[in-house]
Design an enzyme around this catalytic site. Structure first.
Site, PDB file in Angstrom:
ATOM      1  N   HIS A  66       0.837  -1.197   0.000  1.00 36.63           N
ATOM      2  CA  HIS A  66       0.000   0.000   0.000  1.00 36.63           C
ATOM      3  C   HIS A  66       0.874   1.250   0.000  1.00 36.63           C
ATOM      4  O   HIS A  66       1.733   1.402   0.856  1.00 36.63           O
ATOM      5  CB  HIS A  66      -0.942   0.005   1.209  1.00 36.63           C
ATOM      6  CG  HIS A  66      -2.169  -0.826   0.988  1.00 36.63           C
ATOM      7  ND1 HIS A  66      -3.373  -0.569   1.595  1.00 36.63           N
ATOM      8  CD2 HIS A  66      -2.374  -1.904   0.199  1.00 36.63           C
ATOM      9  CE1 HIS A  66      -4.275  -1.453   1.192  1.00 36.63           C
ATOM     10  NE2 HIS A  66      -3.698  -2.284   0.355  1.00 36.63           N
ATOM     11  N   TYR A  75      -9.013   5.724   7.863  1.00 37.15           N
ATOM     12  CA  TYR A  75      -9.114   6.088   9.276  1.00 37.15           C
ATOM     13  C   TYR A  75     -10.079   7.276   9.345  1.00 37.15           C
ATOM     14  O   TYR A  75      -9.746   8.360   8.859  1.00 37.15           O
ATOM     15  CB  TYR A  75      -7.749   6.506   9.836  1.00 37.15           C
ATOM     16  CG  TYR A  75      -6.739   5.374   9.947  1.00 37.15           C
ATOM     17  CD1 TYR A  75      -5.991   4.949   8.853  1.00 37.15           C
ATOM     18  CD2 TYR A  75      -6.539   4.728  11.170  1.00 37.15           C
ATOM     19  CE1 TYR A  75      -5.071   3.909   8.969  1.00 37.15           C
ATOM     20  CE2 TYR A  75      -5.616   3.690  11.297  1.00 37.15           C
ATOM     21  CZ  TYR A  75      -4.894   3.292  10.187  1.00 37.15           C
ATOM     22  OH  TYR A  75      -3.980   2.265  10.312  1.00 37.15           O
ATOM     23  N   PRO A 122      -4.264   0.304  18.956  1.00 39.98           N
ATOM     24  CA  PRO A 122      -3.990  -0.132  17.586  1.00 39.98           C
ATOM     25  C   PRO A 122      -4.067   0.962  16.516  1.00 39.98           C
ATOM     26  O   PRO A 122      -3.756   0.696  15.352  1.00 39.98           O
ATOM     27  CB  PRO A 122      -5.060  -1.199  17.331  1.00 39.98           C
ATOM     28  CG  PRO A 122      -6.120  -0.949  18.331  1.00 39.98           C
ATOM     29  CD  PRO A 122      -5.493  -0.296  19.507  1.00 39.98           C
ATOM     30  N   LYS A 174       0.947  -0.222  15.175  1.00 40.10           N
ATOM     31  CA  LYS A 174       2.334  -0.371  15.609  1.00 40.10           C
ATOM     32  C   LYS A 174       2.614  -1.604  16.484  1.00 40.10           C
ATOM     33  O   LYS A 174       3.783  -1.949  16.703  1.00 40.10           O
ATOM     34  CB  LYS A 174       2.784   0.883  16.387  1.00 40.10           C
ATOM     35  CG  LYS A 174       2.956   2.101  15.504  1.00 40.10           C
ATOM     36  CD  LYS A 174       4.213   2.010  14.660  1.00 40.10           C
ATOM     37  CE  LYS A 174       4.300   3.061  13.589  1.00 40.10           C
ATOM     38  NZ  LYS A 174       3.984   2.586  12.238  1.00 40.10           N
ATOM     39  N   TYR A 212       3.977   6.388  10.138  1.00 39.65           N
ATOM     40  CA  TYR A 212       3.122   5.264   9.745  1.00 39.65           C
ATOM     41  C   TYR A 212       3.917   4.191   9.003  1.00 39.65           C
ATOM     42  O   TYR A 212       3.753   2.999   9.256  1.00 39.65           O
ATOM     43  CB  TYR A 212       1.952   5.774   8.884  1.00 39.65           C
ATOM     44  CG  TYR A 212       0.859   4.742   8.717  1.00 39.65           C
ATOM     45  CD1 TYR A 212      -0.098   4.556   9.712  1.00 39.65           C
ATOM     46  CD2 TYR A 212       0.778   3.954   7.566  1.00 39.65           C
ATOM     47  CE1 TYR A 212      -1.092   3.607   9.579  1.00 39.65           C
ATOM     48  CE2 TYR A 212      -0.223   3.002   7.423  1.00 39.65           C
ATOM     49  CZ  TYR A 212      -1.151   2.836   8.432  1.00 39.65           C
ATOM     50  OH  TYR A 212      -2.136   1.888   8.298  1.00 39.65           O
TER      51      TYR A 212
HETATM   52  P1  RFL Z   1       1.515 -12.307  21.638  1.00 38.02           P
HETATM   53  O1  RFL Z   1       1.019 -12.340  20.255  1.00 38.02           O
HETATM   54  O2  RFL Z   1       0.564 -11.966  22.718  1.00 38.02           O
HETATM   55  O3  RFL Z   1       2.168 -13.729  21.929  1.00 38.02           O
HETATM   56  C1  RFL Z   1       2.555 -14.127  23.222  1.00 38.02           C
HETATM   57  C2  RFL Z   1       2.508 -15.630  23.273  1.00 38.02           C
HETATM   58  O4  RFL Z   1       2.963 -16.070  24.554  1.00 38.02           O
HETATM   59  C3  RFL Z   1       2.094 -17.086  25.025  1.00 38.02           C
HETATM   60  N1  RFL Z   1       2.198 -17.139  26.500  1.00 38.02           N
HETATM   61  C4  RFL Z   1       2.938 -18.052  27.154  1.00 38.02           C
HETATM   62  N2  RFL Z   1       3.700 -19.071  26.716  1.00 38.02           N
HETATM   63  C5  RFL Z   1       4.321 -19.830  27.645  1.00 38.02           C
HETATM   64  N3  RFL Z   1       4.209 -19.611  28.967  1.00 38.02           N
HETATM   65  C6  RFL Z   1       3.442 -18.607  29.453  1.00 38.02           C
HETATM   66  N4  RFL Z   1       3.346 -18.414  30.759  1.00 38.02           N
HETATM   67  C7  RFL Z   1       2.781 -17.778  28.533  1.00 38.02           C
HETATM   68  N5  RFL Z   1       1.969 -16.698  28.658  1.00 38.02           N
HETATM   69  C8  RFL Z   1       1.630 -16.327  27.425  1.00 38.02           C
HETATM   70  C9  RFL Z   1       0.731 -16.679  24.520  1.00 38.02           C
HETATM   71  O5  RFL Z   1      -0.171 -17.786  24.473  1.00 38.02           O
HETATM   72  C10 RFL Z   1       1.084 -16.149  23.129  1.00 38.02           C
HETATM   73  O6  RFL Z   1       1.032 -17.164  22.143  1.00 38.02           O
HETATM   74  O7  RFL Z   1       2.760 -11.305  21.800  1.00 38.02           O
HETATM   75  P2  RFL Z   1       3.935 -10.949  20.763  1.00 38.02           P
HETATM   76  O8  RFL Z   1       4.482 -12.183  20.143  1.00 38.02           O
HETATM   77  O9  RFL Z   1       4.827 -10.001  21.472  1.00 38.02           O
HETATM   78  O10 RFL Z   1       3.223 -10.196  19.554  1.00 38.02           O
HETATM   79  C11 RFL Z   1       2.663  -8.939  19.729  1.00 38.02           C
HETATM   80  C12 RFL Z   1       1.439  -8.774  18.834  1.00 38.02           C
HETATM   81  O11 RFL Z   1       0.625  -9.912  18.939  1.00 38.02           O
HETATM   82  C13 RFL Z   1       0.643  -7.545  19.255  1.00 38.02           C
HETATM   83  O12 RFL Z   1       1.489  -6.426  19.430  1.00 38.02           O
HETATM   84  C14 RFL Z   1      -0.409  -7.138  18.264  1.00 38.02           C
HETATM   85  O13 RFL Z   1      -1.244  -8.176  17.887  1.00 38.02           O
HETATM   86  C15 RFL Z   1      -1.240  -6.032  18.915  1.00 38.02           C
HETATM   87  N6  RFL Z   1      -2.509  -5.891  18.296  1.00 38.02           N
HETATM   88  C16 RFL Z   1      -2.551  -5.243  17.131  1.00 38.02           C
HETATM   89  N7  RFL Z   1      -1.411  -4.708  16.618  1.00 38.02           N
HETATM   90  C17 RFL Z   1      -1.441  -4.077  15.458  1.00 38.02           C
HETATM   91  O14 RFL Z   1      -0.382  -3.620  15.000  1.00 38.02           O
HETATM   92  N8  RFL Z   1      -2.635  -3.936  14.771  1.00 38.02           N
HETATM   93  C18 RFL Z   1      -3.802  -4.478  15.257  1.00 38.02           C
HETATM   94  O15 RFL Z   1      -4.818  -4.389  14.613  1.00 38.02           O
HETATM   95  C19 RFL Z   1      -3.799  -5.152  16.465  1.00 38.02           C
HETATM   96  N9  RFL Z   1      -4.922  -5.686  16.960  1.00 38.02           N
HETATM   97  C20 RFL Z   1      -3.670  -6.450  18.859  1.00 38.02           C
HETATM   98  C21 RFL Z   1      -4.873  -6.338  18.155  1.00 38.02           C
HETATM   99  C22 RFL Z   1      -3.638  -7.095  20.108  1.00 38.02           C
HETATM  100  C23 RFL Z   1      -4.784  -7.637  20.655  1.00 38.02           C
HETATM  101  N10 RFL Z   1      -4.689  -8.224  21.977  1.00 38.02           N
HETATM  102  C24 RFL Z   1      -3.426  -8.491  22.591  1.00 38.02           C
HETATM  103  C25 RFL Z   1      -5.755  -8.442  22.843  1.00 38.02           C
HETATM  104  C26 RFL Z   1      -6.011  -6.897  18.669  1.00 38.02           C
HETATM  105  C27 RFL Z   1      -5.997  -7.559  19.916  1.00 38.02           C
HETATM  106  C28 RFL Z   1      -7.284  -8.171  20.384  1.00 38.02           C
HETATM  107  C1  PHB Z   2      -5.994  -4.313  11.014  1.00 41.60           C
HETATM  108  O1  PHB Z   2      -6.121  -4.554   9.792  1.00 41.60           O
HETATM  109  O2  PHB Z   2      -6.309  -5.151  11.872  1.00 41.60           O
HETATM  110  C2  PHB Z   2      -5.476  -2.996  11.430  1.00 41.60           C
HETATM  111  C3  PHB Z   2      -4.938  -2.151  10.487  1.00 41.60           C
HETATM  112  C4  PHB Z   2      -4.466  -0.898  10.883  1.00 41.60           C
HETATM  113  C5  PHB Z   2      -4.561  -0.517  12.209  1.00 41.60           C
HETATM  114  C6  PHB Z   2      -5.103  -1.376  13.143  1.00 41.60           C
HETATM  115  C7  PHB Z   2      -5.570  -2.623  12.759  1.00 41.60           C
HETATM  116  O3  PHB Z   2      -4.137   0.717  12.571  1.00 41.60           O
END
Ligand code: RFL
Ligand code: PHB
Length: 395
Positions: free
Chosen positions: A73, A202, A294, A298, A386
């Site tokens: 993009h 957005y 989110p 980032k 971004y």
């Molecule tokens: P994760 O993905 O949470 O993975 C951590 C892993 O550790 C495991 N775990 C354990 N394993 C062994 N022993 C234990 N005691 C443990 N405790 C936990 C868990 O089961 C899991 O598999 O962290 P990681 O790898 O640092 O990755 C980070 C990303 O996942 C996170 O920053 C993003 O997903 C944040 N986030 C979003 N980021 C974006 O950039 N755009 C988004 O749209 C976006 N949507 C989101 C999100 C995070 C969400 N969370 C955490 C609720 C939406 C949600 C719902």
């Molecule tokens: C998503 O596609 O899940 C998404 C994209 C951009 C954002 C947050 C979430 O800023």
């Protein structure tokens, strides 16, 4: 008793990417994960990769499908007061861009690479405990199928997300936490419908913020700002689509293709950082150390940023005997984390509706939108953040 060089706790994107990069560098790792692989893949999260993250995935040798299926993009769009404002990311940043490729797919590719290597991963562990992180012989104990296991290692990477054990095992008096909880959440819906717009949108609306995102040319991801009291059960697909349309300009609402949801969930918004991100031989990586709302896309990218620094530091340690770099991890990682926190905070402020804001603060927010989205300087600062700020060199 097992032995390895780096024990990685958590098989989310941070743990798997770090594991893959270290494996490629000939460094032995063990990954332990609380959940099953299916559970990890079932979490629908991030969708946008900065080019630095894309480069790192290429370096890890897991980019084949991403390069084939991911969508580059070159811009995003903002909407406020019903006015559509294109932000030509590439034009404003000397040709940089972002890639649309979901966290689920990144994780799937990383899991596959790990499976194809001989590097061990143990899923379904419990009772994970970190021992002697301050000593030269740290270890991790856990239970698997009722059996007590112990692994001795040189280093431990805490990649276990916000609710993991790694951060919690550091004594409270040597860390400092910085936190801000936002007064609303995001209701997300995933559907196999073509995205309403080629670029992400957005949108600020008085009924609340809207994000129109996507996973592919046939799969959309939409988010609505909702009060924290909202329950996902109260949101039928019909209600979601109607609310989304009410927050979009007429011509987009008319174009919106609706359909059955594949997933629907509410996520609270939080800003959080712990300092420092290391304790002896234990390094915190990704969500274990920081959370962003989110709005700036980032979260996953900051996790990759930490992995970038830690992987280089550990490789320099094992290949070149550089012990001096180990103590630099936290500062290197945090420099970039705080900039990501700032941008995420800024975007969240700019675009959401705040019920309890004073009239003056509302006017300031409105002026911010006019300034940032109507001047080249304002748009450039948004675009630069971004697409992702550059990484610092390690040693
Ligand atoms: P994760 O993905 O949470 O993975 C951590 C892993 O550790 C495991 N775990 C354990 N394993 C062994 N022993 C234990 N005691 C443990 N405790 C936990 C868990 O089961 C899991 O598999 O962290 P990681 O790898 O640092 O990755 C980070 C990303 O996942 C996170 O920053 C993003 O997903 C944040 N986030 C979003 N980021 C974006 O950039 N755009 C988004 O749209 C976006 N949507 C989101 C999100 C995070 C969400 N969370 C955490 C609720 C939406 C949600 C719902
Ligand atoms: C998503 O596609 O899940 C998404 C994209 C951009 C954002 C947050 C979430 O800023």
């Amino acid at each position: 008793m097992m032995k390895t060089q780096v024990t990685i706790i958590g098989a989310g994107p941070s743990g798997l990417l770090l594991g893959q990069l270290l494996h490629k560098a000939g460094i032995r790792t063990l990954i332990i994960e609380r959940q099953t692989p299916e559970y990890v893949l079932g979490r629908i999260r991030a969708g946008i990769l900065e080019s630095g993250t894309v480069d790192l995935l290429r370096e890890a040798g897991v980019a084949k499908r991403m390069d084939r299926e991911g969508l580059i993009h070159h811009g995003v769009e903002f909407i406020f007061d019903g006015k559509r404002i294109p932000v030509p990311l590439s034009e404003l940043t000397d040709g940089k861009n972002v890639m649309v490729y979901g966290q689920t797919e990144v994780t799937r590719d990383l899991m596959q690479a790990r499976n194809e290597s001989d590097a061990p991963t143990i899923y379904g562990v419990s009772q994970v405990m970190i021992h002697d992180a301050k000593s030269d012989r740290p270890s991790v104990t856990f239970e698997k199928d009722g059996e007590h296991c112990r692994v001795e290692c040189d280093f431990i990477a805490g990649c276990d997300g916000f609710h993991g054990v790694s951060r919690q095992s550091i004594p409270r008096d040597v860390i400092r936490e910085y936190e801000s909880v936002w007064p609303f959440g995001w209701l997300g819906l995933l559907a196999d419908t073509p995205p309403v717009n080629p670029e992400l949108i957005y949108a600020h609306h008085q009924r609340g913020f809207v994000l129109c995102s996507q996973r592919s040319l046939t799969r959309s991801r939409y988010y609505l700002q909702v009060p924290l009291s909202e329950q996902v059960e109260a949101w039928s697909d019909e209600r979601f689509w109607a609310e989304l349309k009410s927050r979009l300009p007429h011509e987009l609402a008319e174009k919106l293709v609706t359909g059955h949801s594949l997933e629907k969930s509410i996520a609270p918004l939080r800003s959080y950082v712990v300092e420092p991100m290391q304790y002896g031989k234990l390094f915190l990586v990704g969500d274990a150390a920081h959370i962003v709302p989110p709005t700036g896309a980032k979260g996953l990218n900051l996790a990759a940023s930490d992995v970038n620094y830690l992987w280089r530091i550990l490789t320099q340690y094992y290949h070149a005997g550089r012990t001096d770099l180990l103590a630099r991890y936290s500062q290197l990682a945090l420099n970039r984390v705080w900039k990501g926190e700032r941008f995420s905070w800024f975007m969240t402020h700019l675009l959401h509706d705040f019920q309890d804001k004073s009239e003056f603060d509302r006017k300031m927010q409105e002026a911010d939108r006019h300034y940032y989205l109507e001047s080249v300087a304002g748009l450039t600062t948004i675009a630069e953040n971004y697409v992702g700020l550059p990484f610092e060199n390690v040693g």
